[in-house]
Design an enzyme around this catalytic site. Sequence first.
Site, short mmCIF file in Angstrom:
data_model
loop_
_atom_site.label_atom_id
_atom_site.label_comp_id
_atom_site.label_asym_id
_atom_site.label_seq_id
_atom_site.Cartn_x
_atom_site.Cartn_y
_atom_site.Cartn_z
N ASP A 138 0.76 -1.31 0.03
CA ASP A 138 -0.07 0.03 -0.14
C ASP A 138 0.73 1.43 0.05
OD1 ASP A 138 -1.63 -2.10 0.99
OD2 ASP A 138 -2.02 -1.26 2.76
N GLN B 191 4.17 0.83 2.35
CA GLN B 191 4.40 -0.64 3.09
C GLN B 191 5.66 -1.22 2.21
OE1 GLN B 191 1.87 -1.95 5.94
NE2 GLN B 191 2.50 -0.14 5.86
N ASP C 57 -5.11 1.18 9.69
CA ASP C 57 -5.00 2.02 8.60
C ASP C 57 -5.57 3.57 8.93
OD1 ASP C 57 -4.26 -0.23 7.36
OD2 ASP C 57 -5.82 -0.82 6.46
N GLU D 136 -10.35 -2.26 4.66
CA GLU D 136 -8.92 -1.75 4.69
C GLU D 136 -8.90 -0.43 3.89
OE1 GLU D 136 -6.36 -5.65 4.76
OE2 GLU D 136 -6.71 -5.32 3.01
C1 FRU Z 1 -3.89 -3.40 2.79
C2 FRU Z 1 -3.53 -3.84 4.22
C3 FRU Z 1 -3.44 -3.01 5.20
C4 FRU Z 1 -2.49 -3.48 6.27
C5 FRU Z 1 -1.28 -3.37 5.29
C6 FRU Z 1 -0.45 -4.40 5.69
O1 FRU Z 1 -3.28 -4.10 1.81
O2 FRU Z 1 -3.67 -5.20 4.44
O3 FRU Z 1 -4.72 -3.10 5.96
O4 FRU Z 1 -2.26 -2.02 7.32
O5 FRU Z 1 -1.80 -4.07 4.02
O6 FRU Z 1 0.71 -4.52 4.99
#
Ligand code: FRU
Length: 474
Positions: free
Chosen positions: A28, A44, A153, A209
């Site tokens: 993300d 991420q 999130d 999410e």
């Molecule tokens: C979405 C997610 C988020 C989480 C992150 C972890 O793709 O699952 O909800 O914070 O990725 O990497």
Amino acid sequence: MEKEFIEVKNERYRLGYHIMASNGWINDPNGFVYFNGYYHIFYQHHPYSEKWGPMHWGHARSKDLVHWETLPIALTPGDVEDQDGCFSGSAIVKEDTLYLFYTGHHYYGDNDPDHFWQNQNMAYSKDGIHFTKYEHNPVIAKEPADNTHHFRDPKVWEQNGVYYMILGSQENDGLGRVIIYRSKDLLDWEYVGPMTKAKSLAEEGFMWECPDFFELDGSSVLLLSPQGIEARGKDYLNLFQTGYFVGTLNESDMTYAHKEFKELDRGHDFYATQTTLAPDGRRLVFGWMDMWESEMPEQADGWAGALTLPRELSLKDGHLYMKPVRELQALRQETQCDTVQKIEAECELAHELKQHELIIDFEKISLDTAWTLSFDTNVAQVMHLTYDPKNHELILRRTDNNEARYGTIQEEKVFSCQVFIDTSSIEIFLNDGETVFTERYYSEAPLACRLTVDQPTTIAHTVYALDSKAITYI
Ligand code: FRU
């Protein structure tokens, strides 16, 4: 011995003008924000391997949304409050400081990946490069009583002098929802309540999410990535969805009434969006240009994942348009073709495509013309986009996974098509972003693009070679 970051072993699928990490895994986009003359985007990131792992926040910044420089990793997990990961979140500027809000991820340690708990944390920076985790973290220690452990999130914004934070979550009844908190100072957060929730598991999912909430063209938009929506006909065909509600916020209790959930991008590879407000008032968005559990051949090369191009959102008749930001014109190098031509049945529009933009103007095409745009190499078929004028339908077929994705248009025809091709991605914008398909592809041979029509027609088309080194890596 100290662990080492993974290295990229082969550049064959590395993109030329899309944000990736210098090595390792990304998912993300996080913390999209404008601060002190730069756009910042975080993501991420797991720098130790080509797979998802303890999440860090990778970081890049740009003055123009086109040329990005990657910066040192902004957040590293492992402290008490983010022991097993710094999960997704957002950024906000207050006075001269940039604040990041992110989820701390914690496993109970019994090797069950679903046995975890989550809290919300903050980090801050004055120079936009080095971040300090807040000494009194967490800012929110645990989920409300009627929530499961899915609680993550944070997206933070300011409205009438009050800060709000929404979180993606799951109510104890197993339905996805968004909950909201408020604060006067970004430090002490008070729970307000649920903002809205899924109407049923099959229709709107078990966990929401990456929520994002903003005003756009007179309406309130909630953009989110629900997990667990069941495929229905030609909709919701991806494993997880990213889409939006359009509605109205009741400011007295912060509940949100809205219309039905709609997908934002019709392609295979689009998830977990993150928006920001540009200084000139445009609402800009990045997505992760991949999908959980899909094949990622670049993993063999020591990396995985990229962000989409930055795009601008606008609302027309309740429909969210998403078009490439105009700044991307700065990617253009040489004009390789700029012609108006009559096509009898079939025509090659471009070849040797690597980092290119292709614009097709269908203004002169009659309403009942069916057409197919194909992207193939000299050895293999890669992707075909067909327009069916009877049903106002677009059908994208990918030959690697043999799965179609579908989109419709409300306009009377497709009048324009803008395609951004990079080493391993294709983003197709129809009618200035009315319908969008975001796709990855994996072919070492360059692509050629052909247009096939079912009756003679005249089109204009332009091909630009694009900058292949728009992102610099440390
Ligand atoms: C979405 C997610 C988020 C989480 C992150 C972890 O793709 O699952 O909800 O914070 O990725 O990497």
